[in-house]
Design a protein around this motif. Sequence first.
Motif, mmCIF file in Angstrom:
data_model
loop_
_atom_site.group_PDB
_atom_site.id
_atom_site.type_symbol
_atom_site.label_atom_id
_atom_site.label_comp_id
_atom_site.label_asym_id
_atom_site.label_seq_id
_atom_site.Cartn_x
_atom_site.Cartn_y
_atom_site.Cartn_z
ATOM 1 N N MET A 69 0.827 -1.211 0.000
ATOM 2 C CA MET A 69 0.000 0.000 0.000
ATOM 3 C C MET A 69 0.861 1.261 0.000
ATOM 4 N N ALA A 70 2.030 1.166 0.642
ATOM 5 C CA ALA A 70 2.938 2.310 0.693
ATOM 6 C C ALA A 70 3.796 2.424 -0.573
ATOM 7 N N THR A 138 -2.683 -4.601 15.130
ATOM 8 C CA THR A 138 -1.910 -4.709 13.888
ATOM 9 C C THR A 138 -1.565 -3.339 13.345
ATOM 10 N N PHE A 139 -2.474 -2.403 13.506
ATOM 11 C CA PHE A 139 -2.214 -1.027 13.080
ATOM 12 C C PHE A 139 -0.917 -0.521 13.693
ATOM 13 N N LEU A 140 -0.762 -0.722 14.996
ATOM 14 C CA LEU A 140 0.452 -0.244 15.668
ATOM 15 C C LEU A 140 1.698 -0.880 15.075
ATOM 16 N N LEU A 141 1.677 -2.195 14.904
ATOM 17 C CA LEU A 141 2.853 -2.883 14.380
ATOM 18 C C LEU A 141 3.224 -2.397 12.988
ATOM 19 N N VAL A 142 2.270 -2.376 12.077
ATOM 20 C CA VAL A 142 2.555 -2.001 10.696
ATOM 21 C C VAL A 142 2.935 -0.520 10.600
ATOM 22 N N GLY A 212 -3.428 -3.528 8.662
ATOM 23 C CA GLY A 212 -2.289 -3.159 7.843
ATOM 24 C C GLY A 212 -2.625 -2.097 6.814
ATOM 25 N N VAL A 213 -3.809 -2.217 6.205
ATOM 26 C CA VAL A 213 -4.246 -1.223 5.221
ATOM 27 C C VAL A 213 -4.443 0.137 5.876
ATOM 28 N N ILE A 214 -5.105 0.155 7.029
ATOM 29 C CA ILE A 214 -5.352 1.416 7.726
ATOM 30 C C ILE A 214 -4.038 2.058 8.149
#
Length: 243
Positions: A69-70, A138-142, A212-214
């Motif tokens: 995504m990045a 997961t947001f935090l990790l990614v 991960g997307v967010i």
Amino acid sequence: MQTRTVVSEFLGTLLLVFFAVGSAVLAVDFIGTVGIALAFGFTLLALAYALGPISGCHVNPAVTLGMLMARRIDVRTAVTYWVAQFTGGIAGAALLFLLAKQVPGLQTHGKFGSNGYGDRSEVHLSPGGAFLAEVVLTFLLVFVVLAVTHKVAVIGFDGLPIGLSLAVIHLVGIPLTGTSVNPARSLGPALFAGGPALSQLWLFIVAPLVGGVIAALAHRLTHPVSVRDAEAGDVPADEAGTA
């Protein structure tokens, strides 16, 4: 893409599952929740230094999706990484299962380091609560991975905040869902645990990917692409070690 990047992702995911999930399966009575959290964090930290310069040490489909995504990797690279990660996770779980069977009286059916909600959660978290928890964790990790890495490679002290964040995530998440934040980590143990672990597996694949997307979208807002990065363009996966 060089073969070594694929082998790196396969081997890294295998080792993460064997040692980190293994701490929950084989040593929980000796090290407790804090010990398991540290096992996950330290294992990822070690792998980040060992494999980061080769493949970026994603060892997690949600991290790879965030990188995609990045725009740090292309679709072909992402798919190859996903195959390596899922097969590595299964191989790591198989090796752990083989070892667990050598321990007299150790129960492997049903739990075996798998994730869960409802009756399979220490706090009996609802499916909706489990989904939310996995997305946020997961947001935090990614987000941390994207913020501290340059392109694909993990270099210098990049591995330290990544390992620490995974440890903190497990301190919070173990009582909730057992902590997935990694579809490959969840798939392998669930295949050998069977029963409810498989019926609930969908959540621990979908929710981390959503997180991960967010995280990738949020990273675009907080870390705009620098002029140097824009001029340099994306770094191919086989050049990750020199990024």
